[in-house]
Design an enzyme around this catalytic site. Structure first.
Site, short mmCIF file in Angstrom:
data_model
loop_
_atom_site.label_atom_id
_atom_site.label_comp_id
_atom_site.label_asym_id
_atom_site.label_seq_id
_atom_site.Cartn_x
_atom_site.Cartn_y
_atom_site.Cartn_z
N GLY A 250 0.87 -1.11 -0.13
CA GLY A 250 -0.04 -0.08 -0.02
C GLY A 250 0.94 1.32 0.07
CB CYS B 264 -25.90 -9.79 -17.65
SG CYS B 264 -25.38 -9.78 -19.35
CB CYS C 7 -24.58 -13.97 -19.88
SG CYS C 7 -24.19 -13.01 -18.47
CB CYS D 106 -21.26 -8.98 -18.15
SG CYS D 106 -22.28 -10.06 -17.24
CB CYS E 152 -20.70 -11.68 -20.87
SG CYS E 152 -22.34 -11.33 -21.36
#
Lengths: 360, 283
Positions: free
Chosen positions: A92, A301, A304, A326, A332
């Site tokens: 970080g 979606c 899909c 998606c 997808c």
């Protein structure tokens, strides 16, 4: 005789030392070997081998030997790898590095490209995502850049890739220990919006003075009734450094937590590299009475039928028609290949969209 | 003859020593012990050889003309400015006695946002203008670890009420506030973590007289109710008389006279103080 053999024979004739047998041998060798031979033979041969490799399609993409491997010189790549090691050692923490000029403007992913250039080996399989998709301009250009300068194999499948460069998304497919995520970061400093002075933000990081990050979230709740920050949502890495996870949606923040993959973040303009090593705790900042939440959608979606992925809204006409799909095109397409069908997948007017993503 | 000399001497001694009964509730040890504080800007003098002690619950006024080193002194006292020489010792609740300028930076910064408050002359220096009033008050709370939105908000509302700002303004940006309100908001933001010591630099500067009067009234109430110790810098002798228990008069970087406020203002000894007192305008 194939065009490939033809070209190599042609080259071989130019180079007296090379026999037709050697040319045939070269034709079976990986691109790197071809290139080395081509370098010896000169520029015209290099062009010829390019033509040759195009005919062999995906099998072994060639690299342009006019450039050093992966564009950057070896010292630069070493310098960046040292910065990466430091970043991994202090999760970080933003490690400054001597960012180079890249052949593209700042803001187009110069930080991510320098990272990819430093870590891509000849055996890696490279995937580039822009807005979750593999076929947008930026993704296509970066992929082509690395194909040309490294000859590395590319893929659009998350599972096959060993290095994934991305700007906005973490793929829906869970990552593994063998994968490295490379992020293009526009603004690495999470404290920047609250504190404009660089000297001050560094002191704040050093002394763990992170109260102002919560002031930002407080403002969100006071103004919108909830934490309305949707991307670049600040996280606390390994219980020590507050980090901006690049402009990924907060939907992807939980995927960073204890992820088995290595996540590298590169900011080209600001010249900072930071990292989340595998299995590191990444906690999104929040309030006790306003806990962290990811985005939710009422729809699934349209293609899909996925209900658990990050959805993009697509405007279909000027009469209010719209659909949700998606954002991760690979996810997808894989779902539809496995037989999942969304409510709008059968619509004729969307056939082009469905076919295009299915072909990938 | 001899007796009058003696009386003058004791009066002088009385002024010089930090009188134990100067404040309303003097504690056993001074909160702030300043000795030989000197600040040069290159070869230019900021302040020289300032020595005094501030006791718990006491309000110390620093008066003097513009450029006399008041703000420099305040900057050095609150650890925001490094002095050229001298020492500031602070009796901290959490850290014990702290030598402010030799303490590690984390300690100094911690003091500045917990046990101390700094009220700037210009509220824009002390507030985040792009953050709502509630956020400004909550900042210090969040800086010391408050992580409950409801609690922070309730606390912000309480402090807004304390400084007489309407509760409906809690989500407004400070830049939509009047000068007087901004100043009151700055004071509220400083008091949110319950500091023991407040440094104020001309808190009433730039405010019209009626707003000034209300602010002074408010400050006097808060200071006595919360038992705060205050170092207040002002060029306005009326402000000093109203708020300060003790007074230091500065001129060209040096303290020329100090003592109880009423004493200094009613019976000024130093020629400069006499000039200062005589130049007050009477309406």
């Amino acid at each position: 005789m194939s065009l490939l053999d033809d070209a190599l024979l042609d080259d071989a004739l130019l180079d007296d030392a090379m026999m037709p047998g050697a040319a045939a041998f070269l034709a079976e060798k990986p691109a790197a070997t071809v290139d080395r031979a081509a370098t010896d033979a000169g520029a015209r041969i290099s062009t010829a081998s390019q033509n040759a490799a195009q005919t062999t399609a995906q099998a072994a993409p060639e690299r342009d030997a006019q450039y050093n491997y992966a564009y950057l010189d070896e010292q630069t790549k070493r310098m960046i790898r040292r910065a990466v090691l430091k970043a991994v050692a202090v999760p970080g923490y933003q490690v400054p590095f001597a960012g180079r000029e890249m052949p593209m403007p700042y803001g187009w992913g110069t930080g991510g490209i320098q990272l990819s250039a430093s870590i891509l080996g000849p055996d890696d399989v490279f995937k580039v995502i822009d807005q979750g998709a593999d076929d947008t301009t930026n993704a296509v250009s970066i992929r082509k850049f690395f194909v040309r300068t490294t000859g590395v194999r590319t893929t659009e499948s998350t599972a096959e890739a060993s290095v994934i460069q991305t700007r906005h998304r973490i793929p829906e497919t869970p990552l593994t220990e063998d994968q490295i995520m490379v992020y293009q970061v526009p603004i690495p400093e999470p404290l920047r919006w609250m504190e404009p002075r660089e000297s001050e933000t560094r002191t704040m990081h050093a002394l763990e003075e992170y109260g102002v990050m919560h002031v930002r979230l407080y403002e969100d709740i006071a103004r919108h009734g909830r934490i309305a920050t949707n991307f670049m949502y600040p996280v606390l890495v390994n219980g020590r450094y507050v980090m901006s996870p690049s402009p990924i949606p907060k939907f992807d923040n939980p995927k960073l937590d204890r992820s088995p993959a290595l996540h590298l973040f590169g900011a080209g303009r600001e010249k900072r590299i930071y990292a989340v090593p595998p299995y590191t705790e990444v906690r999104s900042l929040d309030f006790e009475d306003h806990p962290f939440e990811v985005e939710k959608w009422d729809e699934c979606c349209g293609l899909c039928g996925a209900t658990d992925s990050y959805l993009d809204e697509v405007i279909l006409d000027d009469a209010g028609g719209r659909m949700f799909v998606c954002s991760d095109t690979d996810h997808c397409a894989a779902r539809r290949a496995a037989g999942h069908v969304g409510p709008m997948a059968a619509r004729r007017d969307l056939k082009e969209l469905a076919d295009r993503t299915a072909a990938e | 003859m001899e007796t009058s000399l003696h009386a003058a001497a004791t009066a002088a001694a009385f002024r010089e020593t930090p009188a134990p009964f100067a404040g309303p509730a003097p504690g056993p040890a001074p909160l702030l012990n300043v000795s030989g504080l000197t600040k040069y800007y290159g070869d230019m003098l900021g302040c020289r050889d300032v020595t005094f002690a501030l006791w718990p619950g006491e309000v110390m006024g620093i008066v003097g003309e513009s450029g006399s080193g008041k703000s420099t002194l305040l900057g050095c006292l609150s650890g925001r400015m490094a002095p050229s020489s001298g020492q500031v010792a602070y009796e901290s609740e959490r850290f014990g006695v702290v030598d402010v300028h030799r303490a590690p930076e984390p300690v100094r910064r911690n003091l500045l946002r917990t046990e101390w408050g700094v009220v700037h002359q210009n509220p824009r220096d002390g507030l985040r203008l792009a953050v709502s009033a509630g956020g400004n008050i909550g900042e210090r709370l969040m800086a010391v670890g408050a992580r409950n939105y409801g609690t922070i908000r309730a606390e912000a509302l309480r402090w807004l009420r304390e400084v007489e700002i309407d509760a409906t303004r809690i989500d407004h940006l400070p830049r939509t506030f009047s000068g007087g309100m901004q100043q009151r908001l700055q004071i509220a933001a400083n008091l949110a973590t319950g500091p023991r010591l407040l440094f104020m630099d001309e808190p009433t500067g730039g405010l019209d007289v009626s707003v000034q009067a209300r602010l002074l009234d408010l400050l006097r109430n808060l200071v006595s109710r919360l038992g705060l110790s205050v170092v207040i810098v002002t060029h306005d002798l009326a402000v000093a008389r109203l708020l300060a228990h003790r007074l230091m008069v500065m001129r060209r970087g040096k303290v020329v006279e100090s003592g109880l406020t009423d004493q200094v203002l009613d019976d000024p000894q130093h020629p400069y103080t006499q000039l200062l007192v005589s130049s007050i305008l009477h309406a």
